[in-house]
Design a protein around this motif. Structure first.
Motif, mmCIF file in Angstrom:
data_model
loop_
_atom_site.group_PDB
_atom_site.id
_atom_site.type_symbol
_atom_site.label_atom_id
_atom_site.label_comp_id
_atom_site.label_asym_id
_atom_site.label_seq_id
_atom_site.Cartn_x
_atom_site.Cartn_y
_atom_site.Cartn_z
ATOM 1 N N LEU A 96 0.813 -1.219 0.000
ATOM 2 C CA LEU A 96 0.000 0.000 0.000
ATOM 3 C C LEU A 96 0.844 1.266 0.000
ATOM 4 O O LEU A 96 0.468 2.260 -0.634
ATOM 5 N N MET A 97 1.964 1.265 0.681
ATOM 6 C CA MET A 97 2.779 2.487 0.726
ATOM 7 C C MET A 97 3.408 2.811 -0.626
ATOM 8 O O MET A 97 3.404 3.975 -1.041
ATOM 9 N N PRO A 98 3.943 1.832 -1.366
ATOM 10 C CA PRO A 98 4.390 2.157 -2.731
ATOM 11 C C PRO A 98 3.246 2.611 -3.630
ATOM 12 O O PRO A 98 3.422 3.486 -4.476
ATOM 13 N N THR A 99 2.066 2.034 -3.442
ATOM 14 C CA THR A 99 0.913 2.441 -4.243
ATOM 15 C C THR A 99 0.535 3.882 -3.924
ATOM 16 O O THR A 99 0.237 4.675 -4.825
ATOM 17 N N ALA A 100 0.558 4.238 -2.647
ATOM 18 C CA ALA A 100 0.246 5.614 -2.253
ATOM 19 C C ALA A 100 1.286 6.586 -2.797
ATOM 20 O O ALA A 100 0.957 7.693 -3.227
ATOM 21 N N ALA A 101 2.555 6.164 -2.793
ATOM 22 C CA ALA A 101 3.613 7.031 -3.334
ATOM 23 C C ALA A 101 3.437 7.227 -4.829
ATOM 24 O O ALA A 101 3.696 8.312 -5.365
ATOM 25 N N LEU A 102 2.981 6.173 -5.507
ATOM 26 C CA LEU A 102 2.764 6.272 -6.949
ATOM 27 C C LEU A 102 1.555 7.140 -7.270
ATOM 28 O O LEU A 102 1.499 7.795 -8.317
ATOM 29 N N LEU A 103 0.589 7.159 -6.362
ATOM 30 C CA LEU A 103 -0.660 7.880 -6.589
ATOM 31 C C LEU A 103 -0.424 9.352 -6.918
ATOM 32 O O LEU A 103 -1.148 9.947 -7.724
ATOM 33 N N LYS A 104 0.604 9.956 -6.322
ATOM 34 C CA LYS A 104 0.847 11.389 -6.552
ATOM 35 C C LYS A 104 1.338 11.665 -7.965
ATOM 36 O O LYS A 104 1.372 12.827 -8.382
ATOM 37 N N HIS A 105 1.714 10.636 -8.696
ATOM 38 C CA HIS A 105 2.140 10.811 -10.089
ATOM 39 C C HIS A 105 0.995 10.540 -11.067
ATOM 40 O O HIS A 105 1.208 10.542 -12.270
ATOM 41 N N LEU A 135 -3.303 -0.179 -16.386
ATOM 42 C CA LEU A 135 -2.200 -0.931 -15.786
ATOM 43 C C LEU A 135 -1.417 -0.073 -14.813
ATOM 44 O O LEU A 135 -0.922 -0.557 -13.794
ATOM 45 N N ALA A 136 -1.274 1.201 -15.075
ATOM 46 C CA ALA A 136 -0.428 2.067 -14.255
ATOM 47 C C ALA A 136 -1.216 3.159 -13.550
ATOM 48 O O ALA A 136 -0.691 4.221 -13.248
ATOM 49 N N MET A 137 -2.505 2.946 -13.305
ATOM 50 C CA MET A 137 -3.335 3.901 -12.563
ATOM 51 C C MET A 137 -3.336 5.295 -13.194
ATOM 52 O O MET A 137 -3.384 6.308 -12.507
ATOM 53 N N ASP A 138 -3.223 5.376 -14.498
ATOM 54 C CA ASP A 138 -3.305 6.649 -15.210
ATOM 55 C C ASP A 138 -2.201 7.618 -14.789
ATOM 56 O O ASP A 138 -2.455 8.733 -14.315
ATOM 57 N N LEU A 161 15.747 6.998 -23.284
ATOM 58 C CA LEU A 161 14.332 7.245 -23.593
ATOM 59 C C LEU A 161 13.441 6.203 -22.918
ATOM 60 O O LEU A 161 12.673 5.481 -23.558
ATOM 61 N N ASP A 162 13.572 6.133 -21.612
ATOM 62 C CA ASP A 162 12.712 5.324 -20.749
ATOM 63 C C ASP A 162 12.024 6.262 -19.769
ATOM 64 O O ASP A 162 12.558 7.319 -19.404
ATOM 65 N N THR A 163 10.844 5.845 -19.313
ATOM 66 C CA THR A 163 10.044 6.697 -18.426
ATOM 67 C C THR A 163 10.820 7.144 -17.192
ATOM 68 O O THR A 163 11.441 6.333 -16.505
ATOM 69 N N PHE A 164 10.761 8.439 -16.924
ATOM 70 C CA PHE A 164 11.324 8.992 -15.695
ATOM 71 C C PHE A 164 10.280 8.855 -14.593
ATOM 72 O O PHE A 164 9.121 9.209 -14.753
ATOM 73 N N LEU A 165 10.711 8.312 -13.462
ATOM 74 C CA LEU A 165 9.813 8.196 -12.315
ATOM 75 C C LEU A 165 10.660 8.074 -11.057
ATOM 76 O O LEU A 165 11.718 7.433 -11.065
ATOM 77 N N ASN A 166 10.199 8.688 -9.985
ATOM 78 C CA ASN A 166 10.898 8.545 -8.707
ATOM 79 C C ASN A 166 10.997 7.060 -8.359
ATOM 80 O O ASN A 166 10.040 6.300 -8.519
#
Length: 788
Positions: A248-257, A554-557, A692-697
């Motif tokens: 859940l914590m990684p999911t919550a962190a991803l949510l802000k993106h 797949l990636a929560m938009d 040229l790969d997705t930038f993400l924290n």
């Protein structure tokens, strides 16, 4: 000497009867899912084809390699995998994907979930003192009810829903004897449902359990008992969420993106609302065969659109929903009837004039999508209305608390309503439903006048329910031979070696990209096959092809993914080509041209449909300069044909950089492995590596063993500042919040393990109250006992 029926009833113990019921459910499951278990058939169509199968295949592939898949390179230029919740990387039943045969693993995975809801709907009904036959009707309806079967195509909804009966059963097991082991099992069940990846279902499950527990406390309920129930369920949820923190914590962190941060707007939130016209599928539902072999809606019985295309739980489910109004004085029947109506009320979404107020008033509701998901509680209510309704009908008939004219009046209304719906849409094939209703009516008359035994009446109903669900359910779950997924498209002869080097794009360029899921074809089945042949996203995950786009679910938009796609759609054709080339797309599978080649009546996309962009940007390259564009200009600058991305990188943040008068450099090697990218370079002068790969924290990089910052380039991609010389760059992805989540989960796990070894704490005395019919003092009054 007692009769055989009476003797059997006296001699067979409850555990034996329950074991027999479970055995029968297993046998029916094997019969229903025989094609999946023994013939290599596999589910397909809609979300299953474009989301479920690709992500489960990727999960299986990762497990076979001994890796935890935190990231996938196959969609949107790279996307987080584990943290998006949907793939179920740590979902306990996913252990089945360690089986070497991916099709068998996938099929067993889904059959297992059908058994979970069927078996525990049966056991829960028995726990609530329903008769064996009534509980069996609940079990088979839970396992093969049309809405349950059809929801498999929206996988995470289905996977979460099946755990409700088990969670209820464990709670009442705990309440019945206060043993800590049952509490721990309850926590683990809630934990498992949480990881099944549909938070809305988890919330509804716990709210429903709480309301049920409060309603069915004894008549002498006190505030102390309510507080104890609240504390028990509250602690169970806290422990389950604590154990789930590593997910859940990684999911919550991803949510802000993602676009969900701050909530979804009303239009998107209510996109899949229940159209009132779909309520007709409560009584009749069409089959898939006719739908897939036609193209026009005028030729088919029903449009299988929306999140859930049918409400059907069986004709007898509809029957007992209606009879519930007649039997509503029975407390359990009245409760589940209210729950059923509650689900329908909220599922109407934008078609409900009160829903906008609900959307604005309920906290966090705007984080979730699609009101049709509320049909979950209606489907659960339908399951138990059959069992409680059957026992209540038999009991009130035998005691003459209900008169036959009233029942016959309801039966005539139900028969008439079903007939009218059938006349309005004869392709719904009402023959079986009307026949079953007629048989039920005759059987009830015989029961009322003592010409038919109670057990015979119940057994007849069970047989008809099984027949109805087998006849209808087989068409609600479309299956196709495993070769559909396992045989690669013809295009793979060209694309087979492109992974890790160049990306592919499928769709239109000269014409405006078409949002439709399937390409045009003579039939929908042909469109399904054409979509596979054209390698629609996310099918590249199955065949080892990196796709520039993907299915957002797949990636929560993720915001950048959606921005990229909208930018592509809104651009002119020439600029679309520039966008694709600068997204590392070398291969365009032409979606502008019509499908011409047919084989065996189905379209085949030949390799000549692949257009090659020879000047596409490589996956990784070195540049000697950098610039920070004005705010809001980065996309326009990057996609401007006059801009040279091989000479200058556009960064989203400032860095200290000194240009070299002479620069030369090459990327020698780019190697991908699970969650890692290794790049080897050589250069003269200062410069930047652009990947040229997705930038993400969550992405980190080590240059020659020393950690350096990963820079955001062109808003979407990654860059690393480099000094002269030969370098080895090692990119590694570890989800944000995962380490912290592991710590939290470990703490809760240790506490849970330690609980059985702690000194027992004195507990409040509690006399369990199980749902009964009208608060009857004798639980045995529920049973359909053999007639003497």
């Amino acid at each position: 000497m007692p009769s055989l029926d009476t003797q059997t009833h006296q001699e067979i113990s409850e555990p034996v009867k329950n074991t027999l019921g479970i055995f029968i459910l297993f046998g029916l499951a094997i019969a229903f899912f025989y094609p999946m278990i023994f013939e290599g058939k596999v589910i397909f169509y809609r979300d299953f084809q474009f989301i479920t199968y690709p992500i489960r295949h990727f999960l299986w592939q990762s497990y076979q390699q001994g890796a935890i898949p935190y990231w996938t390179n196959s969609t949107f230029g790279g996307a987080p995998f584990m943290a998006t919740l949907h793939p179920g990387v740590f979902y306990p039943p996913s252990v089945l994907f360690f089986i070497p045969d991916v099709t068998l693993a996938l099929n067993l995975f889904y059959v297992f979930h059908f058994l979970i809801i069927g078996v525990f709907a049966f056991l829960l009904s028995r726990k609530w003192n329903l008769s064996w036959w009534a509980a069996s009707c609940c079990g088979i309806t839970g396992m093969l009810g049309g809405l349950i079967v059809a929801s498999t195509l929206t996988s995470n909804y289905f996977l979460s829903s099946v755990w409700l009966p088990l969670i209820f059963w464990l709670y009442y097991q705990y309440e019945g004897n206060n043993r800590l082991g049952w509490f721990i099992a309850l926590v683990l069940a809630i934990f498992t449902q949480t990881l099944a990846a549909c938070p809305e279902i988890s919330v509804m499950t716990m709210l429903l359990l709480y309301v049920h527990a409060i309603v069915f406390t004894p008549k002498t309920r006190t505030g102390r008992e309510i507080v104890r129930i609240t504390a028990t369920l509250g602690l169970a949820v806290i422990f389950a969420l604590g154990l789930s923190a590593f997910q859940l914590m990684p999911t919550a962190a991803l949510l802000k993106h993602t676009f969900r941060e701050g909530g979804l707007d009303y239009a998107f939130h209510t996109y899949f609302s229940l159209p009132p016209s779909k309520l007709t599928t409560l009584m009749l539902t069409p089959g898939y065969d006719d739908y897939l072999t036609t193209r026009s809606l005028n030729e088919t019985a029903y449009d299988f659109s929306g999140l859930l295309h049918t409400l059907y739980m069986g004709i007898f489910s509809f029957l007992f929903i209606c009879l519930g109004f007649l039997l509503r004085k029975d407390k359990a029947v009245g409760f589940w009837l209210v729950i059923f109506l509650f689900g329908i009320f909220f599922a109407l979404g934008e078609h409900n004039p009160f829903y906008l107020y609900i959307y604005r008033s309920v906290p966090f509701l705007d984080l979730f999508r699609y009101p049709e998901k509320y049909l979950f509680v209606s489907s659960i209510a339908a399951i138990f209305l059959i069992g409680f309704g059957l026992d209540a009908l038999v009991r009130t008939t035998q005691t003459r608390q209900i008169k036959i004219p009233r029942v016959l009046f309801f039966l005539i209304l139900i028969f008439g309503a079903t007939s009218i719906v059938a006349l309005l849409n004869p392709k719904l094939e009402p023959e079986f439903a009307l026949t079953f209703l007629a048989i039920f009516s005759v059987a009830y008359v015989l029961l009322y006048f003592g010409k038919l035994k109670k057990t015979s009446f119940a057994a007849l109903l069970f047989v008809m329910i099984v027949s109805d669900l087998f006849i209808k359910g087989a068409h609600l779950l479309p299956m196709i031979d495993r070769n559909f997924y396992e045989e690669p498209p013809l295009l793979m002869d060209i694309l087979g070696g492109s992974a890790g080097k160049y990306r592919t794009y499928t769709g239109r360029i000269d014409l405006k990209p078409d949002p439709r899921v399937y390409p045009p074809g003579p039939t929908r089945l042909a469109g399904v096959r054409a979509a596979k042949e054209q390698l629609y996203a996310n099918l590249g995950m199955v065949y080892g092809v990196d796709h520039a786009g993907g299915v957002p679910g797949l990636a929560m938009d993720i915001q950048n993914h959606i921005i990229w796609y909208k930018f592509l759609i809104q651009s002119e054709p020439d600029r679309r080509r520039v966008i694709l080339k600068r997204s590392n797309v070398k291969y365009w599978i032409d979606g502008d041209s019509p499908v011409l080649h047919m084989k065996g009546g189905f379209p085949v996309i030949l390799p000549d449909r692949i257009k090659v962009f020879e000047d596409a940007l490589p996956r990784a390259f070195l540049v000697p300069k950098m610039r920070i564009p004005e705010k809001g200009q980065i996309f326009n600058d990057f996609y401007d044909p006059s801009f040279d991305p091989l000479d200058e990188v556009l960064l989203n943040q400032s860095v200290e950089f000194k240009e070299s008068p002479h620069f030369k450099g090459t990327v020698k090697e780019v190697t991908y492995s699970p969650n890692r990218v290794t790049v080897k370079t050589s250069q003269e002068g200062n410069g930047f590596l652009v990947l040229l790969d997705t930038f993400l924290n969550g992405w980190t990089v080590k240059v020659d063993g020393r950690e350096q910052p990963v820079l955001q380039a062109y808003a979407f991609y990654r860059a690393v500042q480099l000094e002269p010389g030969e370098h080895t760059l090692e990119f590694e992805y570890f989800p944000e919040g995962f380490k912290e989540g592991l710590i939290v989960s470990s703490v809760f796990l240790l506490i849970l393990i330690a609980l059985p070894f702690c000194r027992p704490i004195r507990r409040l005395q509690f006399k369990p109250s199980l749902p009964s019919q009208g608060d009857s003092e004798e639980s045995s009054s529920h049973d359909i006992t053999p007639d003497k």
